[in-house]
Design an enzyme around this catalytic site. Structure first.
Site, short mmCIF file in Angstrom:
data_model
loop_
_atom_site.label_atom_id
_atom_site.label_comp_id
_atom_site.label_asym_id
_atom_site.label_seq_id
_atom_site.Cartn_x
_atom_site.Cartn_y
_atom_site.Cartn_z
N HIS A 22 0.89 -1.11 -0.21
CA HIS A 22 -0.04 0.04 -0.01
C HIS A 22 0.79 1.40 0.04
O HIS A 22 1.93 1.28 0.72
CB HIS A 22 -0.80 -0.04 1.35
CG HIS A 22 -1.75 1.21 1.52
ND1 HIS A 22 -2.03 1.74 2.67
CD2 HIS A 22 -2.38 2.00 0.48
CE1 HIS A 22 -2.70 2.88 2.42
NE2 HIS A 22 -3.10 2.91 1.01
N ASP A 30 6.51 5.97 -21.25
CA ASP A 30 6.40 5.92 -22.84
C ASP A 30 7.63 5.79 -23.10
O ASP A 30 8.58 5.46 -22.66
CB ASP A 30 6.09 7.30 -23.34
CG ASP A 30 6.97 8.68 -22.98
OD1 ASP A 30 7.80 8.31 -22.92
OD2 ASP A 30 6.05 9.65 -23.02
N ASP A 64 -4.87 3.80 -4.55
CA ASP A 64 -4.90 4.15 -3.29
C ASP A 64 -6.04 5.36 -3.14
O ASP A 64 -6.16 6.20 -3.80
CB ASP A 64 -3.63 4.91 -2.83
CG ASP A 64 -3.60 5.25 -1.47
OD1 ASP A 64 -4.42 5.03 -0.80
OD2 ASP A 64 -2.18 5.13 -1.02
N MET A 74 2.81 13.31 -16.12
CA MET A 74 3.84 14.15 -16.42
C MET A 74 3.25 15.38 -17.27
O MET A 74 2.75 15.23 -18.44
CB MET A 74 4.84 13.70 -17.34
CG MET A 74 5.98 14.69 -17.95
SD MET A 74 7.18 14.14 -19.06
CE MET A 74 8.32 12.96 -17.82
N TYR A 111 10.51 13.17 -13.22
CA TYR A 111 11.63 12.30 -13.27
C TYR A 111 12.22 11.99 -11.90
O TYR A 111 12.33 10.72 -11.62
CB TYR A 111 12.82 13.02 -14.03
CG TYR A 111 12.64 12.86 -15.56
CD1 TYR A 111 11.65 12.32 -16.19
CD2 TYR A 111 13.39 13.94 -16.13
CE1 TYR A 111 11.87 12.21 -17.61
CE2 TYR A 111 13.38 14.16 -17.54
CZ TYR A 111 12.53 13.22 -18.24
OH TYR A 111 12.25 13.29 -19.73
N TYR A 129 4.25 12.66 -23.87
CA TYR A 129 3.62 12.92 -22.26
C TYR A 129 2.61 11.79 -21.97
O TYR A 129 1.71 12.28 -21.20
CB TYR A 129 3.27 14.31 -21.97
CG TYR A 129 4.27 15.38 -22.49
CD1 TYR A 129 5.05 15.85 -21.65
CD2 TYR A 129 4.39 15.97 -23.81
CE1 TYR A 129 6.03 16.47 -21.89
CE2 TYR A 129 5.43 17.00 -24.09
CZ TYR A 129 6.26 17.31 -23.13
OH TYR A 129 7.32 18.10 -23.21
N ASN A 131 3.38 9.67 -19.83
CA ASN A 131 3.88 8.82 -18.59
C ASN A 131 3.00 9.18 -17.31
O ASN A 131 2.22 10.22 -17.43
CB ASN A 131 5.33 9.62 -18.02
CG ASN A 131 6.34 9.60 -19.43
OD1 ASN A 131 6.66 8.37 -19.77
ND2 ASN A 131 6.77 10.54 -19.94
#
Length: 141
Positions: A22, A30, A64, A74, A111, A129, A131
């Protein structure tokens, strides 16, 4: 083989998802993301695109519900309008009976956050973009 697991979900990814607890995070990266240099736990899913992997993961792992942002994306720069893949992600997450509330992280902040994730999944996703970070929730069933 197992039943009810998407073919894009490899044995290595199942192992990673089982190990995660958890609050642990997993990055779906990507094809342009520097995945190998940002993690010690890299899962390569070359030839697969992120939406299918996202669906497969959410079929196995809850997000969560104890945090405001179980999903992080991102952020794009001024050279790119809102990436259309984000709409695809929103639809997938909502289909899993979750509320889609994403945190948007600037590229270099993303990052840094990725470096502390439990694992990174390297995909062949071509969308810019694309990610996404997922925070694992509590399994209650």
């Amino acid at each position: 083989m197992l039943k009810n697991i998407k073919s894009c979900i490899s044995p290595d990814l199942v192992k990673i998802l089982m190990e995660m607890g958890h609050g642990d995070e997993i990055v779906l990266a990507d094809g342009n993301f520097p995945a190998a240099s940002h993690t010690k736990r890299l899962v390569r899913l070359d030839g697969n695109e992120t939406p299918e992997i996202l669906e497969g993961i959410l079929h196995l792992m809850p997000l969560d519900t104890y945090v405001e942002y179980p999903v992080s994306l991102m952020m794009h720069g001024v050279e790119v309008s809102r990436p259309s893949i984000w709409q695809v992600y929103e639809e997938i997450v909502r289909n899993e009976e979750n509320h889609f509330k994403a945190q948007y992280l600037e590229r270099f902040d993303f990052y840094e956050r990725a470096k502390s994730a439990y694992a990174i999944v390297a995909t062949s996703e071509k969308a810019l973009y694309a990610n996404i970070i997922l925070k694992k929730g509590v399994v209650t069933e």
